[in-house]
Design a protein around this motif. Sequence first.
Motif, short mmCIF file in Angstrom:
data_model
loop_
_atom_site.label_atom_id
_atom_site.label_comp_id
_atom_site.label_asym_id
_atom_site.label_seq_id
_atom_site.Cartn_x
_atom_site.Cartn_y
_atom_site.Cartn_z
N HIS A 101 64.55 75.62 -37.81
CA HIS A 101 64.07 76.94 -37.37
C HIS A 101 65.11 78.01 -37.65
O HIS A 101 64.78 79.10 -38.15
N TRP A 103 67.63 77.91 -39.77
CA TRP A 103 67.82 78.07 -41.22
C TRP A 103 66.72 78.95 -41.80
O TRP A 103 66.99 79.86 -42.60
N ALA A 104 65.48 78.71 -41.42
CA ALA A 104 64.36 79.49 -41.96
C ALA A 104 64.48 80.97 -41.56
O ALA A 104 64.23 81.87 -42.38
N SER A 105 64.89 81.22 -40.33
CA SER A 105 65.07 82.60 -39.89
C SER A 105 66.17 83.30 -40.67
O SER A 105 66.01 84.44 -41.13
N ARG A 108 65.19 84.13 -44.30
CA ARG A 108 64.39 85.35 -44.46
C ARG A 108 65.30 86.58 -44.54
O ARG A 108 65.03 87.51 -45.31
N ARG A 157 61.84 75.71 -49.70
CA ARG A 157 62.03 76.47 -48.46
C ARG A 157 62.51 77.89 -48.75
O ARG A 157 62.15 78.84 -48.06
N ALA A 161 60.47 81.47 -47.89
CA ALA A 161 61.06 82.60 -47.16
C ALA A 161 60.79 83.93 -47.85
O ALA A 161 61.21 84.97 -47.35
#
Length: 417
Positions: A101, A103-105, A108, A157, A161
């Motif tokens: 979570h 890392w994904a934030s 972006r 991934r 993003a």
Amino acid sequence: MSHSCRFASGAGIVGLSTAFSLQQRGVQVTVVDRIGPAAGASWGNAGWLSPAFTIPLPEPALLKQGPRALLSPSSPVALAPSADPAVARFMAAFALNCTPHKWASSMRTYATLNAHIYDSFERQIAAGVRGELHAYDMTVGFASLHDATGILDELARVSAAGQQIDVTLLDPRSAREYEPHLTENVALALRLRGQRYLNPGAYVQALADAVIAGGGELRTGIDVTEVRRDGARARVIGTGIDELTDAAVLCSGAWLPRLASAHGVRIPLFAGRGYSCSVPIDTPLQGATYFPAARAAITPRPDGADGRPRIRVAGIMEFADPDKPLNPKRIRVTNDAVRPLLRGIDWSGIDEQWVGSRPLSADGLPLIGGTATPGVYVGGGHGMWGLTLGPLTGELLAEQITTGRTPALTAGLDPLR
């Protein structure tokens, strides 16, 4: 409005880019540094401008490796044994950010910044920096399909993003047709289009020359030990300096915490040390080459004094004190991993061995903006991406310093977070 600005140690690409951008806005600048332009992490890194790999460094895969892998002498991510409690605090905070979570934030945020990387360099060059960017298609090589699964997942991934990636999977024959230096040990490869690279030392020196040509002052041999508020201005204190200034920008790389902590910057920062060396090669590479399993980045360099083409082999992320001397074993680890994968390299001609300390934040995001002390700003914590994001960071800081407004692109990068 007239401003003057001094940098408390910062003649790397972030500090010089900030100075250059301030000059473009009519600000008189003075850059101070212990040694001089490109003396630290800006000199010996791979020199890539590759948005596809400009990503958060705290990644879930690092937790899977575990402490044993980090302490292994053959690991591409190394933790130097230390009794320093600051190391333990940083690693604990870093580990908390190694979640899907988070890392994904963070990715972006990087995708938003990455969209401006090339333009920021082109604006510098158009404004008088005599630097040179090289366009190329990156070759990403793997010894097995298993080795490729991690990077393929990562690129997916990155794309999710919102970042555009132009990549083609190559079989061994196609890979070697494009890059003949790949050996038969490369089982498959990716061709990543639309990337750039530069000679980092030469570019940062060109940036320093442009700052001086624009009327700026570059003072070396200055070791800043303190920056504090003094009335309506900032006071910069240290060996060779005790002066007042309208604004002070802290761009001191891995040494940033020594100055920034007094101004409310609490996010843990530590030195992610990178190693590299130069090696002769029989004929020039097509472009930069990356071997993810070894964390090895290979970049063309200008011919050596003997007239032979050369490459820069960079690798290892070592968490250690920034003032520790170079550990030759770290360079051998990377070279040993590359040796079976690239042909035509004269490994007996290794020179320019280098270690550079890159300031890495515990959450993997840069620190760009004002601090709790009016008139004191921070540009740092970029980890491996200081060169890549340097010009953009300089533009964002110059905008905030001269307008008093926080740029939208710095959302999530507040040094006080």
